[in-house]
Design an enzyme around this catalytic site. Sequence first.
Site, PDB file in Angstrom:
ATOM      1  N   ASP A 468       0.821  -1.210   0.000  1.00  0.00           N
ATOM      2  CA  ASP A 468       0.000   0.000   0.000  1.00  0.00           C
ATOM      3  C   ASP A 468       0.856   1.261   0.000  1.00  0.00           C
ATOM      4  OD1 ASP A 468      -2.308   1.519   0.162  1.00  0.00           O
ATOM      5  OD2 ASP A 468      -2.352   1.474   2.349  1.00  0.00           O
ATOM      6  N   GLU A 469       0.460   2.262  -0.753  1.00  0.00           N
ATOM      7  CA  GLU A 469       0.957   3.638  -0.697  1.00  0.00           C
ATOM      8  C   GLU A 469       2.483   3.754  -0.690  1.00  0.00           C
ATOM      9  OE1 GLU A 469      -2.629   5.990   1.537  1.00  0.00           O
ATOM     10  OE2 GLU A 469      -1.169   5.009   2.825  1.00  0.00           O
ATOM     11  N   VAL A 470       3.121   3.165  -1.654  1.00  0.00           N
ATOM     12  CA  VAL A 470       4.573   3.323  -1.797  1.00  0.00           C
ATOM     13  C   VAL A 470       4.877   4.740  -2.285  1.00  0.00           C
ATOM     14  CG1 VAL A 470       6.596   2.570  -3.097  1.00  0.00           C
ATOM     15  CG2 VAL A 470       4.982   0.880  -2.176  1.00  0.00           C
TER      16      VAL A 470
END
Length: 688
Positions: A468-470
């Site tokens: 998630d959300e790199v």
Amino acid sequence: VCFVLDSLRYLYKMSLAASLRRALLVLLSGAVFILTVLYWNQSVIKTQAYGDAQLRPHNHRDRSHLSIPVEKSWTYKCENDKCVRTAYHKNAGSTKRVSFTSCSMTCGDINIWPHPTTKSLISAHTLRFSADDVQLRLDTPHREVSKLLHVAFDWFVRDLRQIQRLDYTSQPPEAAAAAALVSEPSFKLRRHKNDVEAAENRDPAANTLFGATFGVQRAGDLDSLQVKLSVHESSELNFSLDNNESYHLSTTFEHRRLVVHIEAHSFFGARHGLSTLQQLIWYDDEDRLLHTYASSLVSDVPKFRYRGLMLDTSRHFFSVDAIKRTIAAMGLCKLNRFHWHITDAQSFPYVSRHYPEMAEHGAYSESETYTEQDVREVVDFAKIYGVQVLLELDAPAHAGNGWDWGPKRGLGELSLCINQQPWSFYCGEPPCGQLNPKNNHTYLILQRLYEEFLQLSGPTDMFHLGGDEVNLDCWAQYFNDTDLRGLWCDFMLQSNARLKVANGNVAPKYVVVWSSALTNTKCLPNSQFVVQVWGGSVWQENYDLLDNGYNVIFSHVDAWYLDCGFGSWRATGEAACSPYRTWQTVYRHRPWERMRLDRKRRKQVLGGEACLWTEQVNEHQLDSRLWPRAAALAERLWSDPNDEHDFDLVPPDVFRRISLFRNRLVELGIKAEALFPKYCAQNPGECI
């Protein structure tokens, strides 16, 4: 007291030795104390004799601790499939008061949540009985299935006892009812490990009869209520998306004996049948007995295979008991996947066998950690309720605290950008942290953590890798000459390869990742990867993922994020995802209908999951944030009832059923959120 005072006067008149006088004074003082205590106790006993008066509904000070007060001043009558409230004045010629619950359960359509999908019939005739009359009869050739059904039945009976308020039988009936409502939930009375051990010592042969032997005299219309559980086809106890969860429930009544027959292909179907049976039983506060139907018929099977609930235990820590309480409620409404987001950048509460440094450097405190024993306890307990635990170690982003000890051990930087400022440049929320994609030690640590998770959760066809959300700007500081999106892709593929090694060189059939900019590409093979779609329900990615051949799990932020709507938790900036998602919003959301998916793409929708991120939630708010909104999701995914009304409206029958289900949760000690004023609950249909 007068006698003691006269004695004191007499002593002072006597010319006794000083020592003797002091001794007698001490003895007489003790006598005064004893007499005073006895007199006070007598007053207390007299006060307790007015137990009925203390428990009258209008005396709210004495009953403020009760979750569901007895409503002696009202009676209910079914008119046009709706319960109508009228004042009740008991006198010699008056008819019996009808409680709201008894009216609700016998007026209109079947009152089960989620609503059965195939067939449901109930009789108008009801029977009274006690939880002590309930017995188990097993019909299965599978030894391990027999053991687990025994344990599931034990918890079922304990819930019935709590609903009937029988756990304090040494007290008067009124006091017992009060005490039961404020006691610990039934699923906390005893650790489940003891139940498993007890079940192993029982005879698992078919047609075993096991009864509740609590020694209370039977009352009502039944000598026994026998629950016959039949599981013949499958011995499978490992979770899989291919588990057959269907069941068929029927009853026969003769000679003061009611037999409830639950037939299922697997343990999981039988477990759902028990949940349905529990909702076919209710407590009548007028005769203080349980009621059920003389005849019932239910055939049921879920519409979606994956029906999940996610809890984040990194931003705030939640006790094992709180998690188990959540799972028990999930089982009652037939949610079947508990997605445990156990770590994040804020904290690393899991105590790893291989790397205890993770919790030492990452946990909020020594007491706010999960040991392997804790995790195993949750996993074993969840199986009793037909719920699989999916442990998620989010990576490569959301990995800060707990990953900063690498240099001290000669392993290099395991994670980058840890606690870096300004945080808004390098992560979605503070503190920052993103795993080092070019450190081989990072992958080895992930592999061993995956091994531990797989050993704790048991054999499975599904695993969650996070993803998630790199934030590519974090990595750009270190690898500015690299294709950063390609680096991200390589990280996920290497993590997946390590997962296969951790799983005995067997790749899980389904590997779940969060939707992201990466999943919009074709980097990850659609034959194995499942995308959990958290973005908006109208975003183009919903269509693109299906067009690219991915199976999906919907968790749309605009419908199924239960943490939204409580304002911003930072000093600056707007709330991340306002407004609040009402239970009606959760219930109405049918993305497969709004997207007008054809049959092929509908098959790619494995199901859905409600998510509770916990920036603004701790254990004290947990129940009310989840329930009954998570139950609204449960019916959407189990039954997916057709909306004959407008998309913006919820049918009146749904209000009636979810209100009663919310009351059931409260009876079990779950502090579920109120749906509307109590007047609306007592007068169904008037407030809609």
